[in-house]
Design a protein around this motif. Structure first.
Motif, PDB file in Angstrom:
ATOM      1  N   VAL A 121       0.884  -1.166   0.000  1.00  0.00           N
ATOM      2  CA  VAL A 121       0.000   0.000   0.000  1.00  0.00           C
ATOM      3  C   VAL A 121       0.920   1.213   0.000  1.00  0.00           C
ATOM      4  O   VAL A 121       1.555   1.542   1.022  1.00  0.00           O
ATOM      5  N   GLY A 122       1.037   1.840  -1.149  1.00  0.00           N
ATOM      6  CA  GLY A 122       2.028   2.897  -1.289  1.00  0.00           C
ATOM      7  C   GLY A 122       3.415   2.283  -1.286  1.00  0.00           C
ATOM      8  O   GLY A 122       3.739   1.435  -2.110  1.00  0.00           O
ATOM      9  N   ARG A 123       4.247   2.700  -0.305  1.00  0.00           N
ATOM     10  CA  ARG A 123       5.617   2.201  -0.228  1.00  0.00           C
ATOM     11  C   ARG A 123       5.842   1.381   1.037  1.00  0.00           C
ATOM     12  O   ARG A 123       6.970   1.242   1.520  1.00  0.00           O
ATOM     13  N   SER A 124       4.768   0.820   1.575  1.00  0.00           N
ATOM     14  CA  SER A 124       4.889   0.011   2.787  1.00  0.00           C
ATOM     15  C   SER A 124       3.878  -1.128   2.756  1.00  0.00           C
ATOM     16  O   SER A 124       2.969  -1.146   1.925  1.00  0.00           O
ATOM     17  N   VAL A 125       4.093  -2.032   3.700  1.00  0.00           N
ATOM     18  CA  VAL A 125       3.199  -3.189   3.833  1.00  0.00           C
ATOM     19  C   VAL A 125       2.402  -3.026   5.115  1.00  0.00           C
ATOM     20  O   VAL A 125       2.995  -2.823   6.196  1.00  0.00           O
TER      21      VAL A 125
END
Length: 460
Positions: free
Chosen positions: A59-63
């Motif tokens: 989700v975006g640049r993270s989990v």
């Protein structure tokens, strides 16, 4: 009772299905050995699967903390690790980072895999470039800010494989390369074989049905109209010729037996007349008893000849009441001479059945004579019904245990049978009933004795 023999269709279907299954298993074994022996390919497949799971969870640049992909790393902190790294080499997120070699963080490449030797074995380290990632996943089908980031990388490390990622990769390859393409083909092949076998063996089934309809002494039915293979046609032709010869021999045998029995009637009648002229005495009584037994044997041989040629024309009906009255009246003098009382019980209405009058009379007469001879001076009861049946009950010693399965066999005589008989009476009854599509049953009577039941087809 022996087990039923499987048909040719069943045998061929089972064998072809077995061959298809063996081929499928051998192919599965070969593919399994091929993919199982290529560990590098399995490792690459496992890495690709994990990176895809990670990309799907981003989700975006993270989990997210609750993402299912994190379960693997949380459950096995000493075996698996991952890190998300941007283009500048900054670690955005990681789990079990102590497993990740520092040099892997700054290794920039689209996709790479390396294996590092360690004191405990080897360390599998891989990197994957995600490329363009949308900053923020779609929550409702729309971009959150429309901005794009570049260079997001995932570092994946596997020190051991307690979660059996390699085994899952092997099963995935096996499914994609064996089960998915080959199993439907095997099932289709088995189904096509069953269809073709049944269709190809249909002429044999028709010939077998034709052969089952053959009856000695009766005209052979028409052979199967469908075109049959040459071998089956030869078999049908040979069977028909054999049946014709058998029918001729069978007719000749019946004719000779009937002619012999008919020829004996006159000498027997002459002997009976001459015995009446002899003075009474023990010798005369013995001769009269022997001659009476001979006369019954001749009558039974004649009855057997009639049973063999008995046919039932369509719509032939008979009233069982009339048959019972006629047989009782005809055998009353014989019963009186033996000291046996005959009783007849009739229903109020007629009992119409599909049967031959002569066949019914012969069958019932044989049963009543048999009951008189074995009745031991007790009454013999004849009754009609309920239903399309005739019953003859005596009060003799009953059915011996040895009679089980032999009672209606020709020439079989139980222990203690009345001297002078030939063992044909009950066999003739059975043949007569089968010729009329009826049946005969023998069972112990309540209170002693035996009861014989003649069953017929109702004409109603």
């Amino acid at each position: 009772m022996t087990d039923a023999v499987p048909s040719l269709t069943q045998l061929l279907t089972r064998r072809l299905a077995l061959i298809a299954v063996i081929v499928f298993l051998l192919n599965s074994l070969a593919v399994g050995i091929y993919y199982g022996s290529d560990r590098n390919a399995l490792e690459n497949e496992a890495i690709a699967h994990e990176t895809q799971r990670m990309q799907d969870a981003l989700v975006g640049r993270s989990v997210p903390e609750d993402a299912a992909v994190r379960t693997l790393y949380a459950a096995h902190p000493d075996a698996y690790a991952f890190a998300l790294v941007d283009r500048g080499g900054s670690v955005l997120e990681a789990m079990n980072p102590e497993l990740i070699p520092p040099a892997a963080i700054n290794l920039f490449a689209d996709d790479w895999v390396t294996r590092l030797d360690t004191p405990g074995g080897y360390l599998l380290v891989a990197g994957h470039e995600f490329g363009e990632q949308e900053d923020g996943q779609q929550q409702d089908g729309q971009h959150q800010d429309g901005e794009h980031e570049h260079g997001l990388r995932m570092i994946f490390v596997m020190a051991s494989d307690p979660a059996r990622l390699l085994w899952r990769a092997f099963l995935g390859e096996f499914y994609n390369h064996v089960w998915l393409p080959i199993l439907p083909l095997v099932l289709l092949l088995i189904g096509a074989n069953i269809f073709l076998i049944r269709r190809g063996l249909a002429p044999i089934a028709a010939a077998a049905e034709w052969a089952r309809s053959l009856r000695p002494g009766e005209p052979a039915p028409q052979p199967p109209a469908a075109q049959v293979p040459a071998e089956i046609a030869d078999l049908i032709d040979a069977t028909q010729r054999s049946l014709d010869r058998l029918t001729e021999a069978f007719d000749a045998e019946k004719r000779h037996a009937a002619e012999a029995a008919h020829a004996l009637r006159t000498p027997v009648a002459v002997l009976v007349a001459r015995l009446d002229a002899l003075p009474p005495g023990e010798t005369t009584d013995r001769l009269r008893a022997d001659l009476s037994a001979l006369s019954r044997t001749v009558q039974q041989v004649l009855a057997a000849s009639r049973a063999d040629v008995l046919t039932l024309p369509e719509n032939t009906t008979v009233d069982l009441r009339d048959m019972a009255e006629a047989v009782t009246a005809a055998l009353a003098p014989f019963a009186y001479s033996k000291g046996i009382e005959l009783s007849l019980t009739l229903p109020d209405g007629g009992v119409m059945v599909r049967a031959d009058p002569e066949g019914v009379e012969l069958a019932l007469s044989n049963l009543v004579e048999n009951a008189i001879l074995h009745g031991c001076a007790g009454p013999v009861e004849i009754s009609v019904g309920p239903g399309p049946v005739l019953r003859v009950r005596d009060h003799g010693p009953g059915l011996p245990p040895e009679a089980q399965g032999h009672l209606f066999e020709p020439f079989w005589r139980g222990p203690g049978a009345v001297p002078g008989g030939a063992g044909l009476g009950l066999a003739i009854v059975d043949r007569l009933q089968r010729a009329q599509a009826g049946s005969v049953e023998a069972r112990p009577a309540p209170g002693g004795g035996a009861e014989f039941i003649l069953s017929f087809r109702s004409s109603v």
